[in-house]
Scaffold this motif. Structure first.
Motif, short mmCIF file in Angstrom:
data_model
loop_
_atom_site.label_atom_id
_atom_site.label_comp_id
_atom_site.label_asym_id
_atom_site.label_seq_id
_atom_site.Cartn_x
_atom_site.Cartn_y
_atom_site.Cartn_z
N UNK A 45 0.84 -1.20 0.00
CA UNK A 45 0.00 0.00 0.00
C UNK A 45 0.88 1.25 0.00
N UNK A 46 1.87 1.29 0.87
CA UNK A 46 2.76 2.45 0.94
C UNK A 46 3.50 2.64 -0.38
N UNK A 47 3.99 1.55 -0.96
CA UNK A 47 4.72 1.62 -2.21
C UNK A 47 3.83 2.12 -3.34
N UNK A 48 2.63 1.56 -3.48
CA UNK A 48 1.71 1.99 -4.54
C UNK A 48 1.30 3.45 -4.37
N UNK A 49 1.05 3.89 -3.15
CA UNK A 49 0.70 5.29 -2.92
C UNK A 49 1.82 6.21 -3.38
N UNK A 50 3.06 5.84 -3.01
CA UNK A 50 4.22 6.65 -3.38
C UNK A 50 4.43 6.67 -4.89
N UNK A 51 4.41 5.51 -5.51
CA UNK A 51 4.70 5.42 -6.95
C UNK A 51 3.61 6.06 -7.79
N UNK A 52 2.34 5.82 -7.45
CA UNK A 52 1.24 6.31 -8.29
C UNK A 52 0.80 7.72 -7.93
N UNK A 64 12.60 -2.38 -8.17
CA UNK A 64 12.24 -2.90 -9.48
C UNK A 64 10.72 -2.97 -9.61
N UNK A 65 10.03 -3.33 -8.53
CA UNK A 65 8.57 -3.32 -8.56
C UNK A 65 8.05 -1.91 -8.82
N UNK A 91 5.42 1.94 -12.56
CA UNK A 91 5.50 3.15 -13.39
C UNK A 91 5.41 2.80 -14.87
N UNK A 92 6.12 1.75 -15.28
CA UNK A 92 6.10 1.34 -16.69
C UNK A 92 4.71 0.87 -17.09
#
Length: 144
Positions: free
Chosen positions: A35-42, A123-124, A129-130
């Motif tokens: 959740x934290x990663x997706x919030x940051x990336x998106x 890498x995830x 992003x890709x």
């Protein structure tokens, strides 16, 4: 125009309540980290799609057949057997990124990971992003 009648739709349910219900504790920790990663990336706030998918962003699709609908742009589900990570519309052009990801399996638009420790989170992030950039070339992505 034919609507899709997708089974997986936004529910309005609480993402926090869902994440709090994930078991066992190791899977819950992975879900919170995702959740934290997706919030940051998106940069998007999450929404529940169906009973168990945490989605970030959405897009409206319309195929040449006339079928159309809305779906999450990216997200994940902490399933019983593995973490399912959704990158739309698929992984056709991401072999170079996937080769650096770590231990995983793929489906058409799903990446299956047993635990986050098996993969490289940087890498995830690159893959997410890709995937969003690729999706944007097909249909506009919106925050939610």
């Amino acid at each position: 125009m034919a609507r899709s009648g997708n089974k997986t739709v936004p529910t309005g349910e609480s993402v926090e309540a869902f994440l709090s219900s994930v078991q066992p504790s190791a899977k819950a920790a992975d879900a919170r980290a995702l959740d934290a990663l997706f919030r940051t990336v998106t940069g998007f706030e999450p929404a529940m799609w169906g009973p168990s998918i945490v989605g970030y962003g959405r897009y409206h699709y319309r195929y040449k057949s006339g079928r159309e609908g809305d779906f999450l742009a990216t997200g994940f589900s902490p399933r019983k057997t593995a973490l399912s990570i959704y990158i739309m519309p698929g992984y056709a052009d991401f072999g170079d990124i996937l080769s650096r990801l770590g231990k995983h399996k793929t489906g058409k638009s799903c990446l299956y990971v047993n635990k986050l420790a098996d993969i490289d989170p940087e890498v995830l992030s690159e893959l997410i992003r890709a995937g969003l950039a690729d999706l944007e070339t097909h249909w506009p992505v919106h925050p939610g």
